[in-house]
Design a protein around this motif. Structure first.
Motif, PDB file in Angstrom:
ATOM      1  N   GLY B 129       0.829  -1.199   0.000  1.00 56.84           N
ATOM      2  CA  GLY B 129       0.000   0.000   0.000  1.00 56.84           C
ATOM      3  C   GLY B 129       0.859   1.242   0.000  1.00 56.84           C
ATOM      4  N   SER B 130       0.279   2.362   0.424  1.00 56.32           N
ATOM      5  CA  SER B 130       1.019   3.620   0.475  1.00 56.32           C
ATOM      6  C   SER B 130       2.236   3.474   1.367  1.00 56.32           C
ATOM      7  CB  SER B 130       0.109   4.717   1.005  1.00 56.32           C
ATOM      8  OG  SER B 130       0.886   5.786   1.489  1.00 56.32           O
ATOM      9  N   SER B 131       3.314   4.140   1.001  1.00 57.82           N
ATOM     10  CA  SER B 131       4.559   4.013   1.761  1.00 57.82           C
ATOM     11  C   SER B 131       4.509   4.792   3.056  1.00 57.82           C
ATOM     12  CB  SER B 131       5.734   4.484   0.926  1.00 57.82           C
ATOM     13  OG  SER B 131       5.597   5.852   0.630  1.00 57.82           O
ATOM     14  N   ALA B 132       3.448   5.546   3.315  1.00 49.42           N
ATOM     15  CA  ALA B 132       3.353   6.278   4.579  1.00 49.42           C
ATOM     16  C   ALA B 132       2.821   5.373   5.665  1.00 49.42           C
ATOM     17  CB  ALA B 132       2.448   7.497   4.442  1.00 49.42           C
TER      18      ALA B 132
END
Ligand SMILES: [Zn+2]
Lengths: 323, 132
Positions: B129-132
């Motif tokens: 998913g998002s790297s955050a």
């Protein structure tokens, strides 16, 4: 002798284009095209935990954690013991926090080198920023979020410290009073040249002198990127070519990561065994420069390309500035 | 209980993912457990769970205090050691993309504020998913 054995950079998966900010408020270009933005549930502690965990890669034999940030979670009170604990380190780990200016990252790196030349074997350096700049301020146009980390050890392959140089001048080119929520900037060209360019240059030349290296013999220069332009000017002042300045686009693509900027640039630098490297950090009239010989390049950090572009209102929500 | 003492007391289980594995039945207990919740046994082995696992079950919350973004999935994740962690997904993830069997990374994230203190929780981020 102090060695940097790992290097890491964590960038949150959001960004905002500075064009989006200029569309709101006007103003000139700073050379920053995008700046990275924290997730709504991120802050310097959470980003530092990710970077620190990546740098440690399961290790817990750490004597000290040095944490650098200019966007601390508390006015008074330290999160560094919490950071160390979250990284699985015992409570006999020495903790120290560095702040005050964007130089905090390289100040921590230099202190870590001194520590492993003294009473420590292994020091984890982590730098993280999650800024919440006032809307319409100059700082809003450049302030980026992210975390970088490096493991500094008395033994091991990596970057071997050869020498250090410093320059500290009573030049307050950026400041924020306790009763103000806005960063003030002496944005005239004179202050910027005497500040970032000349002060960094002095520290770098002192490190080169101490290492008995010429500027021409330098293979890589890592610097703080306050915006998209200054690092290139600094390389010119030092007299090294564009090919020597590592990650020239760091400021343009990610913004001003302050304490995490130089270490983040180091994490991405293209290094080869045998290289001569200088890492320079600047903040508010002070600069540190560390000269390293590359015995074996530590694996470079990989930055995820996938990044969500935010519109201005979502951006304000992410940086906790939405009323 | 006062925020300071609660956060200090709970942190080994919450952030260190420390557990006490019952040597009789092999199931996981809170690190401070004196008797096994499952079989009443009193002998334990210290285990630290890996910060990753698989979604066992989840529910998507739609009504939460306004400091939270909704919809927000809450899940039970099982780690490779067989320990279970209850927590929220990070707000970085798309709420409707969560499914049973998904693999996640467990990360320290901001949760709330209380008494002027920032509270953190282990949250789940979908792998890939998002790297955050
Ligand atoms: Zn049992």
């Amino acid at each position: 002798m102090a060695h940097v054995t790992t290097r890491e950079l964590v960038l949150p998966g959001y960004r905002v284009s500075t064009g989006t900010i200029r569309d709101q408020w006007g103003g000139g270009a700073s050379g920053v095209q995008h700046k990275t933005v924290q997730a709504k549930d991120d802050d310097p502690t959470t980003l530092a935990t990710r970077a620190g965990r990546a740098a440690l890669d399961g290790r817990t034999d750490v004597d000290a954690v040095f944490f650098a940030t200019t966007t601390p979670v508390y006015e008074y009170g330290s999160v560094t013991p919490f950071l160390a604990d979250s990284l699985g380190l015992d409570d006999d780990t020495h903790v120290q926090t560095f702040g005050e200016s964007a130089r905090a990252g390289t100040a921590a790196l230099r202190a870590a080198g001194n520590a492993v030349d003294g009473d420590s074997d292994t020091v984890l350096v982590v730098a993280a920023e999650a800024p919440s700049p006032a809307p319409r301020s100059d700082w809003e146009k450049v302030a980026g979020a992210g975390a970088s980390a490096a493991l500094v050890e008395s033994d091991g392959e990596g970057l071997e410290r050869v020498a250090a140089g410093t320059c500290a001048r009573p030049l307050l080119d950026e400041w924020q009073a306790p009763d103000s929520d806005t960063l003030s900037t002496a944005d005239d060209r004179f202050a910027r040249n005497i500040g970032y360019v000349e002060t960094s240059q002095q520290a770098i030349e002192r490190a080169l002198d101490a290492a008995d290296w010429s500027a021409e013999s330098l293979d890589a220069l890592v610097a703080t990127h306050p915006n998209g332009k200054f690092a290139g000017r600094l390389a010119g002042a030092v007299g090294v070519g564009d090919d020597v300045l590592a990650t020239p686009a760091f400021g343009r693509e990610y913004g001003n990561l302050r304490a995490a900027s130089a270490l983040g640039s180091l994490a991405l630098a293209d290094l080869t065994a045998g290289d001569r490297l200088v890492v320079a950090g600047y903040g508010v009239g002070t600069a540190d420069a560390l000269a390293y010989e590359v015995s074996e390049p530590p694996a470079a950090a990989s930055v995820a390309d996938e990044s969500t572009d935010l519109d201005y209102v979502d951006y304000l929500d992410h940086v906790d500035q939405l009323e | 209980m006062h925020t300071t003492m609660r956060e200090f007391r709970d942190r080994a289980a919450k952030f260190g993912l420390d557990r006490a594995e019952c040597t009789d039945c092999g199931r996981m207990n809170d690190p401070t457990a004196e008797l096994c919740y499952h079989c009443g046994g009193d002998a334990f082995e210290d285990v630290t769970l890996s910060p990753r696992g698989e979604v066992q079950t989840y529910v998507v919350q739609h009504a939460l205090p306004e400091t939270f973004d909704t919809p927000l999935p809450i899940a039970i994740v099982e780690t490779p050691e067989g320990g279970k962690v209850l927590g929220m997904f990070t707000e970085a993830d798309e709420p409707h993309s969560v499914a049973i069997g998904d693999t996640v990374t467990i990360e320290l994230k901001r949760f709330d504020r209380q008494d002027g203190q920032v509270l953190y929780e282990p949250k789940f981020r979908l792998d890939g998913g998002s790297s955050a």
